[in-house]
Design an enzyme around this catalytic site. Sequence first.
Site, short mmCIF file in Angstrom:
data_model
loop_
_atom_site.label_atom_id
_atom_site.label_comp_id
_atom_site.label_asym_id
_atom_site.label_seq_id
_atom_site.Cartn_x
_atom_site.Cartn_y
_atom_site.Cartn_z
N THR A 1 0.81 -1.22 0.00
CA THR A 1 0.00 0.00 0.00
C THR A 1 0.84 1.27 0.00
O THR A 1 0.30 2.37 0.16
CB THR A 1 -0.92 0.01 1.23
OG1 THR A 1 -0.10 -0.15 2.41
CG2 THR A 1 -1.92 -1.13 1.17
N GLU A 2 2.14 1.14 -0.19
CA GLU A 2 3.03 2.30 -0.06
C GLU A 2 2.65 3.47 -0.95
O GLU A 2 2.72 4.64 -0.52
CB GLU A 2 4.48 1.87 -0.35
CG GLU A 2 5.12 1.03 0.74
CD GLU A 2 4.88 -0.46 0.58
OE1 GLU A 2 5.61 -1.25 1.19
OE2 GLU A 2 3.94 -0.84 -0.16
#
Length: 267
Positions: free
Chosen positions: A143-144
């Site tokens: 999810t960076e």
Amino acid sequence: MTETINTASTKEYVSYHVKDRIGYITLTRPEKRNALNFDMVTELKQAFVAAEDDEACKVIVLRAEGKVFCSGADLEFLQRLQEYDYHDNLVDSTHLMQLFRLIYTLKKVVIAQIHGHAIAGGCGLAALCDFSFAVPEARFGYTEVKIGFIPAIVKVFLLRKIGEAKARQLLLTGDLVSAEEAKAIGLINYVVSAGELEEQVNAFAQKLCKENSRQAMEVTKEMIARVQEMSLEDGLQYAAEMNAVARGSEDCQKGIASFLNKESLSW
């Protein structure tokens, strides 16, 4: 068989013990969803080195306490990132890189026992293991990009594991996928019910312990890591040389003799 515990150590965030040749490395920070910070990465590195050097341990299981396998970077750590300069960030980033490289190149087989969500850095840990078992309810993803960050280090390993197309899908969208989807793209190996997870992992680990040569698994892992960097000709030459070395090994001679004599063999 009587269970025996040979080695045990417990630190602040990670514990390690051995039972019947299986080394269990457990994340023990459930109140923070086993989120990674600098000290936890340090303890994980220490635990994997200890397991690699432990003669009582043949196969390693990575698991966690609480509801979540690992939620990625610690929130307090993410807040401190804003105060870091380039040098500080490079030191911390290198620290995590060293852990990922250690797991990937470790001499012993590592099995992930994933009982809950594995997200961002936690999904990186899961992807680096040689085999992975997960419950159907677990979710996986990087999810960076959703917080303006990049999944930089894991990308190196993920491209090798699942290929560019699937890696692009996970890394550029930042979306979470189900355990079944993760299995379909090759991110994990097996999906089993929560009630059977521990039993299935233990049975699989014992199978490797009893049926496979420690030396042969070690060399095979080393070759998988190294051969992908080579050209076709260099890779084939390297394979031929390692083949020749393996034929002269004690384990190979023992295995062939048992096969030819039709004798049962337990490693």
